[in-house]
Design a protein around this motif. Structure first.
Motif, PDB file in Angstrom:
ATOM      1  N   ASP A  91     126.049  78.645  28.168  1.00 30.32           N
ATOM      2  CA  ASP A  91     127.251  78.166  27.486  1.00 30.32           C
ATOM      3  C   ASP A  91     127.027  76.804  26.843  1.00 30.32           C
ATOM      4  O   ASP A  91     127.955  76.237  26.265  1.00 30.32           O
ATOM      5  CB  ASP A  91     128.415  78.059  28.480  1.00 30.32           C
ATOM      6  N   ALA A  92     125.825  76.295  26.958  1.00 33.28           N
ATOM      7  CA  ALA A  92     125.536  74.947  26.475  1.00 33.28           C
ATOM      8  C   ALA A  92     125.117  74.947  25.012  1.00 33.28           C
ATOM      9  O   ALA A  92     124.743  75.977  24.445  1.00 33.28           O
ATOM     10  CB  ALA A  92     124.441  74.305  27.324  1.00 33.28           C
ATOM     11  N   LYS A  93     125.182  73.761  24.411  1.00 33.49           N
ATOM     12  CA  LYS A  93     124.737  73.568  23.037  1.00 33.49           C
ATOM     13  C   LYS A  93     123.762  72.397  22.998  1.00 33.49           C
ATOM     14  O   LYS A  93     123.828  71.501  23.833  1.00 33.49           O
ATOM     15  CB  LYS A  93     125.923  73.267  22.118  1.00 33.49           C
ATOM     16  N   VAL A  94     122.862  72.446  22.037  1.00 39.26           N
ATOM     17  CA  VAL A  94     121.961  71.321  21.804  1.00 39.26           C
ATOM     18  C   VAL A  94     122.472  70.578  20.576  1.00 39.26           C
ATOM     19  O   VAL A  94     122.898  71.186  19.597  1.00 39.26           O
ATOM     20  CB  VAL A  94     120.503  71.788  21.606  1.00 39.26           C
ATOM     21  N   ASN A  95     122.500  69.256  20.639  1.00 39.94           N
ATOM     22  CA  ASN A  95     122.903  68.443  19.499  1.00 39.94           C
ATOM     23  C   ASN A  95     121.682  68.140  18.637  1.00 39.94           C
ATOM     24  O   ASN A  95     120.635  67.740  19.157  1.00 39.94           O
ATOM     25  CB  ASN A  95     123.550  67.142  19.974  1.00 39.94           C
ATOM     26  N   LEU A  96     121.822  68.318  17.331  1.00 39.69           N
ATOM     27  CA  LEU A  96     120.685  68.234  16.416  1.00 39.69           C
ATOM     28  C   LEU A  96     121.077  67.425  15.187  1.00 39.69           C
ATOM     29  O   LEU A  96     122.179  67.572  14.669  1.00 39.69           O
ATOM     30  CB  LEU A  96     120.264  69.652  16.016  1.00 39.69           C
ATOM     31  N   ALA A  97     120.176  66.573  14.735  1.00 45.29           N
ATOM     32  CA  ALA A  97     120.414  65.794  13.507  1.00 45.29           C
ATOM     33  C   ALA A  97     119.102  65.630  12.752  1.00 45.29           C
ATOM     34  O   ALA A  97     118.017  65.640  13.351  1.00 45.29           O
ATOM     35  CB  ALA A  97     121.015  64.431  13.829  1.00 45.29           C
ATOM     36  N   LEU A  98     119.199  65.487  11.442  1.00 45.55           N
ATOM     37  CA  LEU A  98     118.023  65.204  10.628  1.00 45.55           C
ATOM     38  C   LEU A  98     117.592  63.756  10.838  1.00 45.55           C
ATOM     39  O   LEU A  98     118.403  62.899  11.185  1.00 45.55           O
ATOM     40  CB  LEU A  98     118.334  65.434   9.150  1.00 45.55           C
ATOM     41  N   ALA A  99     116.315  63.505  10.619  1.00 44.77           N
ATOM     42  CA  ALA A  99     115.804  62.150  10.798  1.00 44.77           C
ATOM     43  C   ALA A  99     114.703  61.874   9.781  1.00 44.77           C
ATOM     44  O   ALA A  99     114.069  62.797   9.261  1.00 44.77           O
ATOM     45  CB  ALA A  99     115.272  61.958  12.216  1.00 44.77           C
ATOM     46  N   ALA A 100     114.494  60.601   9.501  1.00 44.51           N
ATOM     47  CA  ALA A 100     113.410  60.171   8.623  1.00 44.51           C
ATOM     48  C   ALA A 100     112.466  59.274   9.419  1.00 44.51           C
ATOM     49  O   ALA A 100     112.889  58.573  10.343  1.00 44.51           O
ATOM     50  CB  ALA A 100     113.958  59.414   7.415  1.00 44.51           C
ATOM     51  N   THR A 101     111.191  59.321   9.066  1.00 42.80           N
ATOM     52  CA  THR A 101     110.192  58.453   9.685  1.00 42.80           C
ATOM     53  C   THR A 101     109.279  57.908   8.589  1.00 42.80           C
ATOM     54  O   THR A 101     109.410  58.276   7.425  1.00 42.80           O
ATOM     55  CB  THR A 101     109.325  59.219  10.711  1.00 42.80           C
ATOM     56  N   ARG A 102     108.361  57.061   8.974  1.00 45.43           N
ATOM     57  CA  ARG A 102     107.410  56.553   7.986  1.00 45.43           C
ATOM     58  C   ARG A 102     106.213  57.489   7.831  1.00 45.43           C
ATOM     59  O   ARG A 102     105.297  57.208   7.049  1.00 45.43           O
ATOM     60  CB  ARG A 102     106.926  55.162   8.386  1.00 45.43           C
ATOM     61  N   LEU A 103     106.183  58.593   8.563  1.00 49.09           N
ATOM     62  CA  LEU A 103     105.079  59.538   8.493  1.00 49.09           C
ATOM     63  C   LEU A 103     105.181  60.368   7.219  1.00 49.09           C
ATOM     64  O   LEU A 103     106.209  61.004   6.965  1.00 49.09           O
ATOM     65  CB  LEU A 103     105.090  60.461   9.712  1.00 49.09           C
ATOM     66  N   GLU A 104     104.153  60.386   6.408  1.00 44.95           N
ATOM     67  CA  GLU A 104     104.181  61.113   5.143  1.00 44.95           C
ATOM     68  C   GLU A 104     104.041  62.610   5.372  1.00 44.95           C
ATOM     69  O   GLU A 104     103.251  63.065   6.198  1.00 44.95           O
ATOM     70  CB  GLU A 104     103.060  60.618   4.226  1.00 44.95           C
ATOM     71  N   GLY A 105     104.808  63.383   4.605  1.00 45.45           N
ATOM     72  CA  GLY A 105     104.693  64.825   4.657  1.00 45.45           C
ATOM     73  C   GLY A 105     105.181  65.454   5.946  1.00 45.45           C
ATOM     74  O   GLY A 105     104.756  66.549   6.305  1.00 45.45           O
ATOM     75  N   VAL A 106     106.085  64.781   6.655  1.00 44.70           N
ATOM     76  CA  VAL A 106     106.581  65.279   7.935  1.00 44.70           C
ATOM     77  C   VAL A 106     108.095  65.427   7.865  1.00 44.70           C
ATOM     78  O   VAL A 106     108.804  64.494   7.475  1.00 44.70           O
ATOM     79  CB  VAL A 106     106.202  64.331   9.090  1.00 44.70           C
ATOM     80  N   ASP A 107     108.602  66.605   8.217  1.00 40.48           N
ATOM     81  CA  ASP A 107     110.029  66.878   8.238  1.00 40.48           C
ATOM     82  C   ASP A 107     110.491  66.789   9.683  1.00 40.48           C
ATOM     83  O   ASP A 107     109.974  67.509  10.548  1.00 40.48           O
ATOM     84  CB  ASP A 107     110.278  68.281   7.684  1.00 40.48           C
ATOM     85  N   THR A 108     111.463  65.909   9.974  1.00 43.63           N
ATOM     86  CA  THR A 108     111.795  65.576  11.367  1.00 43.63           C
ATOM     87  C   THR A 108     113.258  65.832  11.689  1.00 43.63           C
ATOM     88  O   THR A 108     114.142  65.588  10.866  1.00 43.63           O
ATOM     89  CB  THR A 108     111.461  64.102  11.645  1.00 43.63           C
ATOM     90  N   GLU A 109     113.494  66.318  12.904  1.00 45.68           N
ATOM     91  CA  GLU A 109     114.839  66.454  13.459  1.00 45.68           C
ATOM     92  C   GLU A 109     114.834  65.833  14.851  1.00 45.68           C
ATOM     93  O   GLU A 109     113.798  65.796  15.516  1.00 45.68           O
ATOM     94  CB  GLU A 109     115.249  67.924  13.571  1.00 45.68           C
ATOM     95  N   VAL A 110     116.001  65.351  15.288  1.00 46.49           N
ATOM     96  CA  VAL A 110     116.144  64.845  16.647  1.00 46.49           C
ATOM     97  C   VAL A 110     117.072  65.784  17.398  1.00 46.49           C
ATOM     98  O   VAL A 110     118.093  66.218  16.871  1.00 46.49           O
ATOM     99  CB  VAL A 110     116.680  63.387  16.657  1.00 46.49           C
TER     100      VAL A 110
END
Length: 464
Positions: A91-110
């Motif tokens: 019954d649980a949910k995970v909280n998810l958000a987009l994020a940016a980093t200084r790493l080139e060519g990397v798509d990140t979520e938290v």
């Protein structure tokens, strides 16, 4: 309507279970302690209140900007993208958000969830196998989400400082090998992601067999160092891509500025029409368009989706009677737009693919044909009331939080019943609940309760 199928799961309301790092770094403990509501007796997974994650990520952004927290990988979290995603089998949910980093060519979520009473937060990084100097984009958000069938590259999970927890090599959407970080992480300090993404740096570990069941197990269970898995990242990538396509196809040119502004704010969150449709239906297809305009409707009906308005070019039309409801708040109109987006989808689906509609919604279809006097709209209301009120309330809360409202869950749950008070599900509720819900909806719409008494509203006047 085209359906997307991945090598590991058929897209539906199913979300792949996500596991998180067992131990948080000492640097994170000061911020983790700010999240309250832990209950070690609640089982394995527990949803972190959306506002708590919002405050957590906002505090993290602020701490990095003011130098009170180590720079790490230059993490910056997109607070407006914060959403909740179901964890399969719980019954649980995970909280998810987009994020940016200084790493080139990397798509990140938290990602954040509570496990066994402990708050767990990890970063999820997708690194496609492309030349990052040739249009690959900069850190975070530079990569367009792609179909998992086409993805070739690596997927890593790290802590908030970029220390690697787990990783997988992916070839055309299929897990090829896992990366063995055990020897590297035995040193102090642990290995960092910006070092790992150098090709060939870590020893690959082959799956024990090549059959589909084993590959699923290998992809979705914890690695040797309790890192998280990758399934949710693929689902989220597809969901974002399709949801955006749906949102971009909406014709809002005939809406007044007040509703355009509300729609624009919805599109910045997981409460957008595109997200509402993909959540409600599980059918990730962009074969859908919607025209929204202002105009008169029936008495006591703020908005109405018109089946007879459908054309292949403009899709389905929904009329919003803003002139009749000058006291309506932004919360009331946002809820109405979210509600009508589901009507628009269901009606479009029936018109374009009646056999598919009947197969996917047999209860709704049977209810409609057994009482044609009520119409398809009433049958849709019954289906929404049966299947979607709780999820609707959760999505509506995302919008409220994004606008800075600090309201309890009861308000959002009550507002989710808007348009559904004639349904069988609503009529089965206790009388006290029905009265409270009805008044909550009426106050936000008209500024008065059902006895015509003027009442204070939770939202702000929409200005229509």
């Amino acid at each position: 309507m085209k359906e997307i199928v991945t090598p590991f799961f058929k897209i539906g309301i199913v979300i792949v279970l996500v596991f998180f790092l067992f131990n948080c770094s000492d640097q994170n403990n000061g911020i983790n302690d700010s999240i309250d509501g832990h209950d070690s007796k609640s089982g394995v997974f527990k949803t972190v209140p959306l506002k708590n994650s919002f405050d957590f990520f906002a505090k993290l952004n602020s701490a990095r900007l003011t130098g009170r927290y180590s720079d790490g990988i230059g993490l910056e979290i997109d607070l407006e993208s914060l959403q909740q995603v179901d964890i399969e089998g719980t019954d649980a949910k995970v909280n998810l958000a987009l994020a940016a980093t200084r790493l080139e060519g990397v798509d990140t979520e938290v990602l954040q969830v509570e496990i066994d009473g402990e708050l767990q937060t990890v970063l999820f990084h997708q690194v496609p196998e492309v030349d990052i100097t040739d249009g690959g984009g900069g850190g975070g958000g530079g990569i367009n989400p792609i179909d998992p069938d086409d993805f070739t590259g690596s997927v890593y999970t790290t802590d908030l400082d970029g220390r690697v927890l787990s990783g997988f090599k992916i070839i055309e959407g299929v897990v090829s090998v896992g990366y063995d970080f055990t020897p590297l992480n035995s040193i102090d300090p642990p290995i960092k992601l910006d070092e790992v993404i150098i090709p060939g740096y870590v020893k690959p570990v082959l799956p024990p067999t090549n059959d589909a069941a084993t590959r699923m197990d290998y992809q979705f269970v914890r690695s040797q160092n309790n890192g998280s898995t990758m399934g949710i990242a693929y689902f989220a990538a597809i969901n974002k891509k399709i949801s955006k396509e749906i949102d971009d196809e909406i014709d809002e040119s005939k809406l007044p500025p007040c509703l355009k502004n509300i729609l624009s704010d919805l599109k910045k969150t997981s409460s957008s029409p595109g997200n509402m449709i993909t959540k409600f239906t599980g059918n990730l297809s962009s074969d859908y368009n919607w025209t929204m305009e202002q105009g008169p409707t029936k008495p006591d009906v703020p908005a109405h989706t018109l089946p007879g308005s459908y054309t292949a070019a403009t899709g389905i039309k929904t009329v919003f009677d803003v002139a009749s409801y000058p006291q309506a708040t932004d919360l009331s109109w946002a809820r109405t737009i979210m509600h009508e987006s589901i009507h628009a989808y269901l009606t479009t689906y029936y018109i374009r693919n009646a056999p598919g509609f009947m197969a996917d919604y047999p209860v709704m279809f049977q209810a409609w044909i057994s009482d044609t006097n009520r119409g398809l709209n009433a049958a849709q209301h019954e289906e929404i009331a049966r299947s979607f009120v709780k999820s609707f309330a959760d999505a509506f809360e995302v919008y409220g939080v994004s606008k800075g409202y600090k309201l309890d869950k009861q308000f959002y749950q009550d507002m989710a019943w808007g348009g559904l008070i004639e349904t069988d599900a609503f009529k089965k509720l206790p009388e006290a609940d029905r009265k409270r819900i009805s008044n909550t909806i009426e106050i936000e719409l008209r500024g008065k309760d059902d006895q015509d008494n003027v009442k204070a509203q939770k939202g702000k006047k929409a200005g229509c």
